[in-house]
Design a protein around this motif. Structure first.
Motif, PDB file in Angstrom:
ATOM      1  N   ALA A  36      -5.462  -2.989  -7.976  1.00  0.00           N
ATOM      2  CA  ALA A  36      -4.391  -3.751  -7.329  1.00  0.00           C
ATOM      3  C   ALA A  36      -3.836  -2.938  -6.155  1.00  0.00           C
ATOM      4  N   ARG A  39      -6.132  -3.125  -3.138  1.00  0.00           N
ATOM      5  CA  ARG A  39      -5.995  -4.376  -2.384  1.00  0.00           C
ATOM      6  C   ARG A  39      -4.726  -4.358  -1.544  1.00  0.00           C
ATOM      7  N   GLY A  40      -3.657  -3.891  -2.146  1.00  0.00           N
ATOM      8  CA  GLY A  40      -2.393  -3.823  -1.418  1.00  0.00           C
ATOM      9  C   GLY A  40      -2.503  -2.924  -0.200  1.00  0.00           C
ATOM     10  N   LEU A  83       5.401   3.529  -8.913  1.00  0.00           N
ATOM     11  CA  LEU A  83       5.691   3.648  -7.475  1.00  0.00           C
ATOM     12  C   LEU A  83       7.179   3.802  -7.161  1.00  0.00           C
ATOM     13  N   LEU A 160       4.443  -7.496  -7.400  1.00  0.00           N
ATOM     14  CA  LEU A 160       3.025  -7.309  -7.736  1.00  0.00           C
ATOM     15  C   LEU A 160       2.644  -8.100  -8.989  1.00  0.00           C
ATOM     16  N   ASP A 162       1.012 -11.331 -11.232  1.00  0.00           N
ATOM     17  CA  ASP A 162      -0.177 -12.169 -11.180  1.00  0.00           C
ATOM     18  C   ASP A 162       0.235 -13.642 -11.044  1.00  0.00           C
ATOM     19  N   ASP A 180       4.836  -8.877  -2.571  1.00  0.00           N
ATOM     20  CA  ASP A 180       3.370  -8.833  -2.615  1.00  0.00           C
ATOM     21  C   ASP A 180       2.845  -8.702  -1.192  1.00  0.00           C
ATOM     22  N   LEU A 181       1.981  -7.742  -0.964  1.00  0.00           N
ATOM     23  CA  LEU A 181       1.459  -7.505   0.389  1.00  0.00           C
ATOM     24  C   LEU A 181       0.472  -8.570   0.848  1.00  0.00           C
ATOM     25  N   ASN A 182      -0.044  -9.369  -0.076  1.00  0.00           N
ATOM     26  CA  ASN A 182      -1.012 -10.398   0.310  1.00  0.00           C
ATOM     27  C   ASN A 182      -0.330 -11.766   0.400  1.00  0.00           C
ATOM     28  N   SER A 185      -1.924 -14.682  -1.596  1.00  0.00           N
ATOM     29  CA  SER A 185      -1.964 -14.648  -3.052  1.00  0.00           C
ATOM     30  C   SER A 185      -1.043 -15.744  -3.595  1.00  0.00           C
ATOM     31  N   ASP A 197       5.588  -7.177   1.932  1.00  0.00           N
ATOM     32  CA  ASP A 197       5.925  -5.820   2.356  1.00  0.00           C
ATOM     33  C   ASP A 197       5.489  -4.882   1.232  1.00  0.00           C
ATOM     34  N   ASN A 198       5.309  -3.623   1.561  1.00  0.00           N
ATOM     35  CA  ASN A 198       4.995  -2.641   0.522  1.00  0.00           C
ATOM     36  C   ASN A 198       6.240  -2.437  -0.340  1.00  0.00           C
ATOM     37  N   ILE A 199       6.061  -2.452  -1.646  1.00  0.00           N
ATOM     38  CA  ILE A 199       7.203  -2.302  -2.558  1.00  0.00           C
ATOM     39  C   ILE A 199       7.959  -0.995  -2.289  1.00  0.00           C
TER      40      ILE A 199
HETATM   41  P1  ATP Z   1      -4.884 -12.795  -8.259  1.00  0.00           P
HETATM   42  O1  ATP Z   1      -5.557 -13.807  -7.403  1.00  0.00           O
HETATM   43  O2  ATP Z   1      -5.268 -12.885  -9.693  1.00  0.00           O
HETATM   44  O3  ATP Z   1      -3.410 -12.819  -8.089  1.00  0.00           O
HETATM   45  P2  ATP Z   1      -4.765 -10.301  -6.823  1.00  0.00           P
HETATM   46  O4  ATP Z   1      -5.759  -9.702  -5.911  1.00  0.00           O
HETATM   47  O5  ATP Z   1      -3.565 -10.855  -6.192  1.00  0.00           O
HETATM   48  O6  ATP Z   1      -5.441 -11.388  -7.768  1.00  0.00           O
HETATM   49  P3  ATP Z   1      -3.145  -8.991  -8.759  1.00  0.00           P
HETATM   50  O7  ATP Z   1      -3.456  -7.894  -9.697  1.00  0.00           O
HETATM   51  O8  ATP Z   1      -2.732 -10.301  -9.277  1.00  0.00           O
HETATM   52  O9  ATP Z   1      -4.407  -9.143  -7.809  1.00  0.00           O
HETATM   53  O10 ATP Z   1      -1.969  -8.551  -7.832  1.00  0.00           O
HETATM   54  C1  ATP Z   1      -1.893  -7.393  -7.149  1.00  0.00           C
HETATM   55  C2  ATP Z   1      -1.165  -7.782  -5.902  1.00  0.00           C
HETATM   56  O11 ATP Z   1      -0.240  -6.769  -5.613  1.00  0.00           O
HETATM   57  C3  ATP Z   1      -2.093  -7.949  -4.712  1.00  0.00           C
HETATM   58  O12 ATP Z   1      -1.811  -9.161  -4.052  1.00  0.00           O
HETATM   59  C4  ATP Z   1      -1.727  -6.746  -3.825  1.00  0.00           C
HETATM   60  O13 ATP Z   1      -1.784  -7.085  -2.457  1.00  0.00           O
HETATM   61  C5  ATP Z   1      -0.301  -6.472  -4.237  1.00  0.00           C
HETATM   62  N1  ATP Z   1       0.109  -5.067  -4.086  1.00  0.00           N
HETATM   63  C6  ATP Z   1      -0.554  -3.960  -4.499  1.00  0.00           C
HETATM   64  N2  ATP Z   1       0.117  -2.843  -4.194  1.00  0.00           N
HETATM   65  C7  ATP Z   1       1.264  -3.240  -3.593  1.00  0.00           C
HETATM   66  C8  ATP Z   1       2.386  -2.555  -3.062  1.00  0.00           C
HETATM   67  N3  ATP Z   1       2.465  -1.221  -3.058  1.00  0.00           N
HETATM   68  N4  ATP Z   1       3.386  -3.288  -2.535  1.00  0.00           N
HETATM   69  C9  ATP Z   1       3.319  -4.641  -2.521  1.00  0.00           C
HETATM   70  N5  ATP Z   1       2.286  -5.348  -3.003  1.00  0.00           N
HETATM   71  C10 ATP Z   1       1.263  -4.667  -3.530  1.00  0.00           C
END
Ligand code: ATP
Ligand code: MG
Length: 245
Positions: A36, A39-40, A83, A160, A162, A180-182, A185, A197-199
């Motif tokens: 995770a 990906r972030g 974190l 972060l 699911d 959530d950085l994505n 999602s 944004d980054n947590i």
């Molecule tokens: P799904 O489709 O199942 O949600 P996912 O790739 O989003 O899969 P998860 O484990 O659900 O995976 O979520 C992790 C999420 O947390 C990702 O979207 C990632 O971008 C985000 N993430 C990881 N590290 C950080 C961080 N430091 N700050 C903010 N968001 C983060």
């Protein structure tokens, strides 16, 4: 952490990775948490590793929501605990929110490790140990929450998280704040306040906003909440990432 040179161009990214590794070693973070994190990190790189203006607005709106809430709760998983443990305690203090541990891969050992880690960082009360209620329409472990915590909360911060769980909480009618950085999602897409944004940057900034707004009237806080546009925030983040490519 002392070994990472602060002037390294990717200091924050290295620090983040290091904290997750330490979290895994300490039994706080599940191995999946490292993926995770990866990906972030990729999304943060594309965002320019900074809090973009739309994220700052979202963080301010989130602070206003928390201050207006009757029963605000901050949800803590293994990555969050590794974190930003002290930063979550500070946010809870600034907003009157409770801290609740909530794990995708729940074991008594991890719950206990996270609870004592949070206490080491100044937390007084930690919820999520009893887990005496269930979120409807979710399977097994992920549904477990405290009856007087997330189950009864009106505003929840779920960093972060699911997608299934974020959706189920939204269906319960809670005001959901997702970090959530994505922006693509599912979790940020179902949130009332998506914070892309980054947590590591988001939580201290939410605390600063909450401190700024400590004396604001209910009317002022409501105005901030109303003025925030979730779709625009998601679009701004997506646009920034596309430009980053
Ligand atoms: P799904 O489709 O199942 O949600 P996912 O790739 O989003 O899969 P998860 O484990 O659900 O995976 O979520 C992790 C999420 O947390 C990702 O979207 C990632 O971008 C985000 N993430 C990881 N590290 C950080 C961080 N430091 N700050 C903010 N968001 C983060
Ligand atoms: Mg996700």
């Amino acid at each position: 952490e002392d070994e990472i040179p602060e002037d390294h161009p990717r200091y924050q990214d290295l620090l983040t990775r290091h904290r997750i590794e330490r979290g895994v070693e300490k039994g706080i973070t599940h191995l999946q948490g490292m993926h995770a994190e990866g990906r972030g990190s990729a999304f943060d790189y594309l965002l320019g590793e900074e809090t973009i203006p739309s994220a700052d607005e979202a963080e301010r709106a989130a602070a206003a929501h928390l201050l207006l809430a009757d029963r605000p709760v901050l949800s803590i998983n293994g990555n969050v605990a590794a974190l930003v443990p002290g930063e979550m305690v500070d946010l809870a203090d600034a907003t009157g929110a409770d801290l609740e541990i909530n794990l995708f891969n729940r074991t008594p050992e991890r719950i206990e490790a996270i609870a004592s880690h949070l206490r080491d960082h100044g937390a007084e009360a930690v919820k999520g140990l009893e887990a005496d209620a269930r979120i409807p329409r979710l399977d097994h472990q992920r549904a477990k929450v405290d009856a007087d915590g997330i189950y009864a909360a009106d505003v929840v911060v779920v960093p972060l998280e699911d997608g299934d769980r974020a959706e189920a909480l939204a269906e319960m009618g809670k005001t959901e704040i997702v970090i959530d950085l994505n922006p693509l999602s599912r979790s940020p897409r179902v949130a009332e306040v998506p914070i892309v944004d980054n947590i590591i940057r988001a939580v201290p900034n939410m605390t600063e906003h909450a401190q700024d707004l400590a004396d604001a009237s209910e009317g002022e806080l409501e105005e901030i909440v109303e003025a925030f546009e979730r779709e625009a925030a998601l679009e701004a983040a997506e646009k920034r990432i596309r430009n980053g490519l």
